[in-house]
Each structure stands twice: as C-alpha cells, then as structure tokens.
Design an enzyme around this catalytic site. Structure first.
Site, PDB file in Angstrom:
ATOM      1  N   LYS A  60       0.853  -1.195   0.000  1.00 52.72           N
ATOM      2  CA  LYS A  60       0.000   0.000   0.000  1.00 52.72           C
ATOM      3  C   LYS A  60       0.882   1.234   0.000  1.00 52.72           C
ATOM      4  O   LYS A  60       1.849   1.304   0.751  1.00 52.72           O
ATOM      5  CB  LYS A  60      -0.882  -0.011   1.261  1.00 52.72           C
ATOM      6  N   THR A  81      -4.203  -5.149   0.939  1.00 56.66           N
ATOM      7  CA  THR A  81      -3.476  -3.894   1.153  1.00 56.66           C
ATOM      8  C   THR A  81      -4.291  -2.970   2.064  1.00 56.66           C
ATOM      9  O   THR A  81      -3.717  -2.132   2.761  1.00 56.66           O
ATOM     10  CB  THR A  81      -3.169  -3.191  -0.187  1.00 56.66           C
ATOM     11  N   ASP A  82      -5.594  -3.148   2.082  1.00 60.44           N
ATOM     12  CA  ASP A  82      -6.419  -2.371   3.006  1.00 60.44           C
ATOM     13  C   ASP A  82      -6.066  -2.697   4.456  1.00 60.44           C
ATOM     14  O   ASP A  82      -6.056  -1.804   5.314  1.00 60.44           O
ATOM     15  CB  ASP A  82      -7.902  -2.664   2.736  1.00 60.44           C
ATOM     16  N   PHE A  84      33.338  25.771 -13.218  1.00 62.58           N
ATOM     17  CA  PHE A  84      33.313  24.575 -14.068  1.00 62.58           C
ATOM     18  C   PHE A  84      34.135  24.891 -15.312  1.00 62.58           C
ATOM     19  O   PHE A  84      33.694  25.630 -16.191  1.00 62.58           O
ATOM     20  CB  PHE A  84      31.882  24.164 -14.431  1.00 62.58           C
ATOM     21  N   ARG A 125      30.038  30.670 -11.039  1.00 63.94           N
ATOM     22  CA  ARG A 125      28.662  30.457 -11.478  1.00 63.94           C
ATOM     23  C   ARG A 125      27.795  30.206 -10.251  1.00 63.94           C
ATOM     24  O   ARG A 125      28.289  29.978  -9.161  1.00 63.94           O
ATOM     25  CB  ARG A 125      28.571  29.252 -12.414  1.00 63.94           C
ATOM     26  N   VAL A 141      30.066  19.803  -9.847  1.00 67.58           N
ATOM     27  CA  VAL A 141      29.076  19.213  -8.940  1.00 67.58           C
ATOM     28  C   VAL A 141      29.621  17.899  -8.396  1.00 67.58           C
ATOM     29  O   VAL A 141      29.473  17.586  -7.214  1.00 67.58           O
ATOM     30  CB  VAL A 141      27.739  18.980  -9.679  1.00 67.58           C
ATOM     31  N   GLN A 142      30.301  17.140  -9.262  1.00 70.19           N
ATOM     32  CA  GLN A 142      30.822  15.843  -8.840  1.00 70.19           C
ATOM     33  C   GLN A 142      31.779  15.992  -7.651  1.00 70.19           C
ATOM     34  O   GLN A 142      31.670  15.258  -6.659  1.00 70.19           O
ATOM     35  CB  GLN A 142      31.582  15.174 -10.005  1.00 70.19           C
ATOM     36  N   ASN A 155      21.669  19.249 -11.293  1.00 68.78           N
ATOM     37  CA  ASN A 155      22.210  20.594 -11.453  1.00 68.78           C
ATOM     38  C   ASN A 155      21.121  21.493 -12.030  1.00 68.78           C
ATOM     39  O   ASN A 155      20.876  21.501 -13.230  1.00 68.78           O
ATOM     40  CB  ASN A 155      23.439  20.536 -12.380  1.00 68.78           C
ATOM     41  N   HIS A 205      20.159  24.499 -13.326  1.00 67.88           N
ATOM     42  CA  HIS A 205      20.937  25.598 -13.867  1.00 67.88           C
ATOM     43  C   HIS A 205      20.265  26.958 -13.660  1.00 67.88           C
ATOM     44  O   HIS A 205      19.064  27.114 -13.880  1.00 67.88           O
ATOM     45  CB  HIS A 205      21.166  25.365 -15.357  1.00 67.88           C
TER      46      HIS A 205
END
Lengths: 282, 282, 282, 282
Positions: free
Chosen positions: B11, B56-57, B158, B175, B217-218, B244, B246
C-alpha cells in the site's frame, strides 16, 4: 577508508519537438530525453579534474544535433543511436544510457476533415524507450508505456483473502478495477520492429485487462504479462506496475437510497501497489 | 515457457497525522507511509488464489493501529516496527519493507511568542526512512532527506572540461550552483540514535556544500558524502543525487547593460543529473 | 453582430534570480513574474495588424533589463516599476499589470555558523505582489502570501450547525483545523513601507489563527482579517481564502483501540472552501 | 470601522465516478465537483453562530445523493440540478453555484473489438460546466473545455510588430503555434441541448485553429471565437485563453547543420498569455 562507489552523470528533461513536413500531411514527435554516462570519473570526484568530463550541456547539444540528422523511425532507434554515438566518440566512458518519453500528438479531425498541419495532444499515456550499453557488451533495449489509465466495470472480484485481526475489508464479487499502468518490456535483439511489437504488446495488455475474469489485480497482471509475451516472441520479459486506484462505493443508505455499484468515489491515495515481472524461460 | 519472476505488493500513500498532546506544547508529525510484502505468491498470480494475500487495506489499517500504540521516536523506528510486525504475524511472507516520508511542522512563532497548539508547515525538504528485511536476515535501515533545495552564489567553477565538436558551453570560474538534493545513508545497525545521526549528516552535507571550493558538482558531491561519513561513524554509505538546476546568466548586452553575475534565469529543464554513492571500506 | 470584448495579453512565468553580492553576506531573490497590457488592440484581433503589439518576448526582456537597473527594495516596488515603465514607454496601451511571486531563500546555518554565500529554499509559503494601473488613474497595489500551510491542534470546534436530511457530519468541540492560506491585502497608497506592513499583517494573521477560540473556519477567518486591518492602518481590505484541509480522525474501535484525537488522516480532497473579504469602512 | 464584505463557502474537489450499466455497453463518467453558497452569513463570521451554516460535508453528501437519483444527461444539467436543489431547500442562502470538470473515458478498443466494460482515460482535455444563480434571478450556465493542447505546424506568422529598444525577437513568417486552450461559452438559456452545442463549438474552434492563416495568436483567437459564435446561435459569448507555449527553433549552425523548421525545444516557461472575450451584440 572512504571511497567513491557507483556513480553516473548526464542530462535530464531535454525536450525536443521534431516536425516531419510531409506533403501534405505533417507529423510531429515530442520527446523528453535523458542521457547518462558511466566510467571511471574518480579524478573528477576526488580531485576536481574535469578533463574526462564531457559537459552535460554538450550531451543536450548532442540530442538536438543527432535528432536533426537521424533517420530513426521510433524512440527505440533514437535512444540506441544516442548511446552508440557516445560510446563511439567518448573513449573515456565505460557505458551510456538514454531514456525517451514520447507524448502523443494526432492530427486534428473536425467535420472539415483531417487537418494536415494541426495537431491535438493525446494522453495521458506516454510511450517510453530505454537503451543502455556497456562497452564491449550488447545494448539492452527496453520499451514501455506509462500513465496508461484504465478501468473495468465488470468481471473484477476480490474475495477469499487472508484476514487478521486488523482486517476490515469486505469481500466483493463485483468491484471497479482501475489502474494507471506502467509497462516495460525487454527486447531480445537491439534491432527489431519496435513499432509493430509495441502495437502487439499494447493490444495484448489491453484486451486481457478488458476480458479477464479478475480475482485479484495480481492475477490480472500476470495474465496480461503472459498475453504480451505470447503476442510478441521478440521480447523476453515484461514488468508491469499496476497501482490499484481504488474507486470506493458510496454508502447512500443514510439517505434512504440504494447504490447497486453505480456511484463511486475515485481516490488517488492511499492506493494499492502491485508489480511483477513475467519472464520467458527456456 | 512463461513464469512469474520478481514481484511485490503493498500500500502506498498511506497518510497519517499524529498529534502529541504535551502540556503545554503539542507536537505534530505528518507521515506518508508505503509498506510492501514479498514472498511466494505464485498461486495468487497464476490461479487467483487469494488465501495468502493479506489485503493492502489491512496493511493500511496496520499503519494506523500501530501508530496509535507505537512508542517509536522517529520514522526509522516506526518503519522498523511496521516490518517487524508483518514478519511476525504473516508467516506466508519472506520479506517486508516500509518507507516513510515526513513533512516538517514547526510551532508558529509570532511577536506574541511561540504558540503551543498551532503549527506552520516547513519545507520543501522532507525527511525519509526506509526499512527492509528478509526473513532470517537482519533489517536494513536507510535514512534520507529529499527535496532539500540549496544554492551557492560563490566558490563554484566549471572549467577545463572535455570538449568535442558539439561543445558550446563556456568555461566559468564563477557560477551559481543550485540543486534539489536527495540523500540516503545506510545504517550499520538496526538500532541506533537515528535523530542524532540525521542532525550530524545533514549538518555535514550543508556545511560542506556551503564551504566547498567547487570545481564541479561531482567534486562537491563527493566532498559532501565524505564529510557525512566522517561525521557519522554509524553509517556505512551515503548516496547523493544532486541534479544541477541551472541558473543561466542573462545576456543584457543587447540592452547596453552589463551583468556581473547578478541577474539569472533559474530553470527546471533541462537539468544536469549527477549521482554517486560514497562508501566506507575496511 | 459579433465583436471583441475584454482582452489582455502579456507574459507569464518569467523567472528571475537576483543576487545581491554584499560584503560578506550575499542575498538572493527568486521571483516569478507575470506582466500584461490592456488597450484597444482591435486591429490586431480583427485584422492581424501587429503594429500596436509589443511582443511578449520584449516584455520578458523588460523584466530582466529593469531587474538589473532597479533599486526596488521589494516585489511591490518592482511590480510598480514595471507597470510605470510600460505606461511611460507604450502610448498605445491603456493599462498595465504585473504580478510577482517570490520564493523564500535563507542563508544556510550549520554548526559552523551562518554561511554568507550559500542558501536553502524555504517554503512552501510564497509572497506575492500585484500592481495594476489604468492610464490617468492611480496604481493599485495588492500584497499577498500564498501556500501558507498552517494547522491548529486545539481551540477548534464546529457544532450547532444547520442540518438537513443529508447531513451526517457529527458535531465536534475539538478538531484539527488546517488550511493552505492565501491572503491578499490592498494598500491605500502606491508608496508605502511594504515590508513592514507585510510583517505586521502576517504576524496578526498567524497570532490570531493560533490563539482564536474557533467555532468555525468562517469565524476564525474574519477574526484574522480584522486583526490584520487593525495591525496595518495602511491597508483598506484583506481577502482571505482558507480551504479547510480536513484531518479525519481514524476510527480505531474495530481494533479495540481508542483514539482521543491523536491519529488522523490528512486529506487533500474533498476540501471545504471558505473565502471572504474583510474591509475597512468609514 | 471594519466589516465583512463579499464571501462564499462551499466544497471543492468532490470526486465522483458514475457507471451506467447498459446492456451490453457500460458508460462511465468521472466528475470533479465544486459547489458553493452565498448569503448573509454575518452572524457566523462575526459571532461564530453556525445555525445558518449547512456543513460543506452535507454539500458533498448532496452531490452523491443527487448523482444517484439524477436524470441529468450532461454536466451542465447536473450543475443546474445541484444549485436548484440548494436554492429550494436552503432558504437562508441568496445564491448557489456549481462547477464540474469531467475527465474523458472511452471504451477500450483492441483487435478483439470494442470492450463493453473496460475503459481508457482520454485527455488531457477536460470538459467543464458552471451554473450559478441568485435567488429570484435566472440561472447562468457556462460550458467550457480546459487543457485542450493543440499545435499547428504551418500558417502561423508573427511579424510587423511594435519594437522598442528592448526588442530582440525576430520577425517570422513560419513558426510553430502551440497552446493549452481554455474556452468558456455562455448560454442564453438554462435549458438547451448542451451536448450538441458543445460539439459545434469545439468543432468550430478546432477547425478554425487548424485552417486559420495566423498573423498572431490574437487574430487566431478572435477568428476561433467568432466561428464558435456563428456555429452556435444559442451562446452569447465565448472567452478564450490561449497561452502561447513557445516552441523555440534550435540553432544548429554551431554544429554545421541547418534547421529548416524541423527541430524545436518546446517550453513551459516563460509563455505568452493571450485572452479575450468575443461577444454577440444586437
């Protein structure tokens, strides 16, 4: 000691509209593309050395440039073309992947006929394709569809289930069964008639959903997957996700009214989640 | 031959608001719970035999009933409590899982002070926990956070990246770097001080994001993951997804204006997708 | 005969991130701007004559260009600046409007302190401002907030209401009261201390929501609006929309458990819709 | 002095699925209903006197009870039935309104034929109807459609527009023109053949959109509204909102490729906003 483990990078949500200007009927294709690369990028993660990093902006440019020159007839072929290109031009990578979601557009039809250069978006169903490949291995191509929203008003029961002390659900021999289906089928070959297979798989899924005398979502899901595999010998497996989007019967008895399965409340939450893979084995 | 392969059912989107009526300060917890079961349900899928299928109830009912009696102090403990309950009471299953997303609520603060029984939702960050267990194995507990939307306006470059004939991106030493972060860290023990660890991990992630002299970013992602592992010896790995998002510098030169990194267009698509796992090894 | 009636055109979802590079603390502003123009554009609609039509692309450029040169201290002033510019430079228009939604960002705070150049998005609340003006009339400025999601766990009743034969709701002296509030207040002057007024209005709304002994959403809404008008003599009216986002008490009695207002199901649909304007009159 | 001004209350997002169990073909209707009441509720807002307040929960019940007994053939008739009921049974109100959005469902069609009891959701277009009435006045009925997403690949220009010093847009004689249309048409009578009118209006809108030699969105919008009014003498006005969802031509020249209107980037933001009412006058 701490080290870098699995990683990938790429570009998502690269949107593309491609127009085929036939004579006289135009065609339009709207794709949402995701591409990603894998490899040994340790020097980037650990030292900030970007010399092996093709910018994700260039990946986006690649989608547009290849879309212009491509002869791909469908999203499977274009996804394959993208990863083949990256593997061929980027020796520093070990693998590549591309996923495309395609929104449907149909020519507008009115009492004046079919219009050659005007279109209406169809949906909510979208079609999908994912191609992945590791260097020196064969590509894997998975086709799919998503958000296919379907409902059956007969031949759906759910009874004789397991009960415990917290069970309050009543057994039913006649309920609505609705789902927003996601399906993904795996091709045995990287080159195939993807469009024809898609038509066969989708038809088998829908015909089985419609006709099946359902004792549970699970049973219907399996029957649908089995039918798809039987209809398309070119695929080896199919994964189906069929959330049970409950339509609850409204209790009208406080108002002195009966409700013989006529008035329901459709709900988005909570919902059942049923998923399984059905596979061809030797 | 066609056969059933991997499958699970459960659920999703079971929503729960729990109020702790302290004296005088109340507390509220808003959780979105998903639970699922695995096991050999072949007879259900193939024959429509529901005798092994707990509805699932009932799973939904279980969430509410246990929430009432539970002494869990956080989402990790409650997720663990749910799967322990299912494994203990449902002999037909082989495994169980629970995932909880928690929306933040804080007491309303005004010039009149902190209000004891009124709250304002915080966000967009949500906190998450996932517990899974196979019968006769130890549970695995993963804590996380999602939609933590962060931005840095300095110390992000970068440059010196790989270029090919489709590269048009310019190198930059300054940036904006923005992301909507998802983090998931794996605990080495099923019983731990999850709240304290969460505070340590989150603080390490944010402090590193803020202070890091980012070349990509890495690189920043890896530094964040490493800092989290160093701050919390109780965790063995952390997976970070940092799309990212931008912010594109607006070219104001057609209007005779300069733009020394002041005016940007934030965008949702396309976006870079960078993700990796950082792991502790012996 | 068929004729053109009311019309307007403009640009929506112009997104803007503005960075103030203070020393040392930076500030960031994220705005979503909509601008529109009105006037006699009959020749465009009827004949396709575009000579009076300033492109919406130019309106977008105007947002960015003015954002660069602007000294506006808040969204009200920038909205006013935009419409003043259009009325001054575009003689063909009769009126202009601008609406800005602002997403909150706060400096990241960790155990290392407050970071000068890193930010975390707050929310879900956004702040809004709308400025409109007809040529030769005074501008109207409306400030607001949206998606302010609040909840009270005490002092909320709903009883002694009107009943008819379809009424099944039980009276309650103690319920949860939650809403996702939208507020809009009208300023009496186009030049004012909008930031200070916003703080006063918001504080009055929240303190009253928290402290009010509520007999209905309506009564609390009115008390909140009245408090805002009393707190800010510079505003003439306030419109409040307070959908009643129901938290339903879970019936745990089938499981042998009580539930003294502790465990609830928060729901998004259906929801009550209560809205009203509270106004200052002479 | 401070006083209560305009106000209303009601219930929103009342979802309803109605099944017509024909023999053999079933039909399904999925409606999302909003209802609201107006009147002098000052005693409620100012004093917390609920004796004139019919609970919104009862309004929800009313939707379901009337849906069961209703013979309404479409959403317009059901919206009218709802407000007529409230005005007849609730003497304390001065007015009532109902708005219904209807999601489309079609019988599933496969190679096995048309399935009588299984359906697929269509869209994204939804159909809408709004009925409002003040006591002792005639009801007003507005029909509409929403999210009709259309695109034309030929016969769309935008040139000879007004330019100022911030204009950078180039003139074009051949662009893509896409929109997500909202249309609302006002009926002159409360009793009419709403379904036939809907078909006529929609057909006129689409045929004109497709065939029009567009010099601007404005011109096409007006032509569409005019065609709708000419096709349906029973309506007095139509309001059209046609956001210009830009598809930007990709500049492939950096890659040595041409792009003769083949490859575009579809965007959601920013977008043009064009709206107007076209009206029949005596």
């Amino acid at each position: 000691m701490i080290e870098l483990s699995e990683n990938q990078y790429g570009k998502s949500r690269v949107r593309l509209m491609k127009v085929e200007r036939g004579a006289p009927q135009h065609r339009v294709f709207e794709w949402n593309v995701e591409v990603w690369l894998t490899g040994d990028f340790t020097s980037c993660f650990l030292e900030g050395d970007n010399t092996l990093i093709l910018p994700t902006d260039t990946m986006k440019n690649t989608v547009y440039s290849l879309a212009r020159s491509s002869g791909a007839k469908n999203i499977e072929e274009f996804a394959l073309e993208l990863i083949t290109y990256f593997l061929a031009t980027q020796p520093q990578i070990d693998g590549a992947g591309a996923r495309i979601g395609s929104t449907g557009w149909s020519p507008i039809q009115t009492t004046a006929g079919t219009h050659a250069t005007a279109f209406v978006q169809t949906g909510p169903e979208i079609t999908t394709a994912t191609a992945t490949q590791s260097r020196n291995a064969a590509p894997e191509i998975i086709s799919g569809l998503d958000q296919l929203t379907i409902l059956k008003t007969a031949k759906s029961a759910f009874s004789h289930f397991k009960k415990d002390k917290l069970t309050t659900l009543r057994e039913t021999e006649d309920r609505l069964l609705g789902t927003v289906m996601t399906a993904n089928w795996t091709h045995t070959r990287a080159s195939s008639d993807f469009d024809r297979i898609r038509v066969s798989v989708r038809d088998a899924l829908l015909a089985t959903f419609a006709g099946h005398d359902s004792k549970s979502v699970q049973q219907t899901l399996y029957a649908m997957g089995k039918a798809a595999l039987e209809a398309a010998p070119e695929i080896s497996a199919i994964h189906l996700s069929m959330p049970n989007k409950h339509c609850n019967l409204v209790d009208l008895s406080p108002f002195g009214q009966d409700n013989p399965n006529l008035i329901f409340v459709p709900t988005d939450e909570p919902h059942g989640s049923i998923q399984a893979t059905v596979r061809r084995v030797e």
